[in-house]
Design a protein around this motif. Structure first.
Motif, mmCIF file in Angstrom:
data_model
loop_
_atom_site.group_PDB
_atom_site.id
_atom_site.type_symbol
_atom_site.label_atom_id
_atom_site.label_comp_id
_atom_site.label_asym_id
_atom_site.label_seq_id
_atom_site.Cartn_x
_atom_site.Cartn_y
_atom_site.Cartn_z
ATOM 1 N N LEU A 163 0.785 -1.238 0.000
ATOM 2 C CA LEU A 163 0.000 0.000 0.000
ATOM 3 C C LEU A 163 0.813 1.283 0.000
ATOM 4 O O LEU A 163 0.458 2.228 -0.698
ATOM 5 N N VAL A 164 1.875 1.372 0.790
ATOM 6 C CA VAL A 164 2.640 2.618 0.883
ATOM 7 C C VAL A 164 3.199 2.964 -0.502
ATOM 8 O O VAL A 164 3.862 2.146 -1.134
ATOM 9 N N GLY A 165 2.864 4.150 -0.978
ATOM 10 C CA GLY A 165 3.387 4.626 -2.256
ATOM 11 C C GLY A 165 2.756 4.013 -3.493
ATOM 12 O O GLY A 165 3.219 4.234 -4.606
ATOM 13 N N ARG A 166 1.675 3.304 -3.314
ATOM 14 C CA ARG A 166 1.019 2.611 -4.429
ATOM 15 C C ARG A 166 0.373 3.611 -5.388
ATOM 16 O O ARG A 166 -0.139 4.653 -4.991
ATOM 17 N N ASN A 167 0.382 3.285 -6.675
ATOM 18 C CA ASN A 167 -0.352 4.072 -7.663
ATOM 19 C C ASN A 167 -1.847 3.963 -7.372
ATOM 20 O O ASN A 167 -2.328 2.894 -7.006
ATOM 21 N N VAL A 168 -2.591 5.064 -7.559
ATOM 22 C CA VAL A 168 -4.044 5.023 -7.327
ATOM 23 C C VAL A 168 -4.791 4.477 -8.539
ATOM 24 O O VAL A 168 -5.869 3.900 -8.407
ATOM 25 N N ILE A 169 -4.232 4.705 -9.719
ATOM 26 C CA ILE A 169 -4.644 4.022 -10.942
ATOM 27 C C ILE A 169 -3.337 3.667 -11.649
ATOM 28 O O ILE A 169 -2.290 4.255 -11.345
ATOM 29 N N PRO A 170 -3.326 2.707 -12.557
ATOM 30 C CA PRO A 170 -2.063 2.265 -13.141
ATOM 31 C C PRO A 170 -1.184 3.432 -13.626
ATOM 32 O O PRO A 170 -1.609 4.258 -14.437
ATOM 33 N N GLY A 171 0.037 3.490 -13.069
ATOM 34 C CA GLY A 171 1.020 4.479 -13.478
ATOM 35 C C GLY A 171 0.814 5.882 -12.933
ATOM 36 O O GLY A 171 1.572 6.785 -13.272
ATOM 37 N N HIS A 172 -0.177 6.092 -12.102
ATOM 38 C CA HIS A 172 -0.509 7.455 -11.663
ATOM 39 C C HIS A 172 -0.619 7.580 -10.152
ATOM 40 O O HIS A 172 -1.327 6.815 -9.505
ATOM 41 N N TRP A 173 0.047 8.599 -9.643
ATOM 42 C CA TRP A 173 -0.259 9.120 -8.318
ATOM 43 C C TRP A 173 -1.284 10.223 -8.529
ATOM 44 O O TRP A 173 -1.536 10.662 -9.661
ATOM 45 N N THR A 174 -1.858 10.699 -7.459
ATOM 46 C CA THR A 174 -2.945 11.671 -7.588
ATOM 47 C C THR A 174 -2.503 12.980 -8.225
ATOM 48 O O THR A 174 -3.269 13.593 -8.969
#
Length: 152
Positions: free
Chosen positions: A74-85
């Protein structure tokens, strides 16, 4: 109406004023949507930082396997593939928001001589009570108020 910046230019029809008002209202709704995107960005970031605390607490409680699982999954995971918010916000700004703002500004410039909010200004003028200190036509004509009522 004493406010020339919000006075309808000669030859601008009721239909044009209403259409520009609708376009402006749509842009305002887009501004709200953009605000929600920023809230999503900040809330997701806050949650990600709180996960650090959860990892520490799980480790302190003797649950190293769960702490490591939270850290790696979970820590630092993309929120959608390849993307942070932040990347979602940037893409929204680039592909939609900026184009919307530019088109609305262009329409107001071209169709109303750059005078924005004509629909709202005319609505204000129609709804205000003349000679009432809290219904002045523009900000620089506002009366100041005291706890006992209008000041003179």
């Amino acid at each position: 109406m004493d406010d020339d910046g919000h006075r309808r230019p000669e030859g601008v029809s009721d239909e044009t004023v209403e259409a520009l008002g609708s376009l402006s209202k749509a842009l305002e709704t887009t501004e709200c949507a953009r605000g929600h995107l920023f809230a999503f960005h900040q809330l997701t970031g806050s949650a990600d930082f709180e996960l650090d605390r959860a990892v520490e607490l799980l480790r302190a409680a003797g649950h190293e396997d769960w702490a490591e699982r939270v850290r790696t999954e979970l820590v630092g995971r993309n929120v959608i593939p390849g993307h942070w918010t932040f990347q979602i916000v940037e893409a929204y700004d680039r592909t939609y928001y900026q184009a919307f703002r530019d088109l609305e500004r262009s329409a107001v410039d071209r169709l109303a001589g750059g005078r924005g909010h004509l629909y709202e200004a005319e609505l204000k003028e129609a709804r205000r009570t003349r000679d009432h200190p809290d219904h002045t036509p523009r900000p620089d004509g506002c009366a100041t108020r005291t706890p006992d009522g209008p000041a003179g």
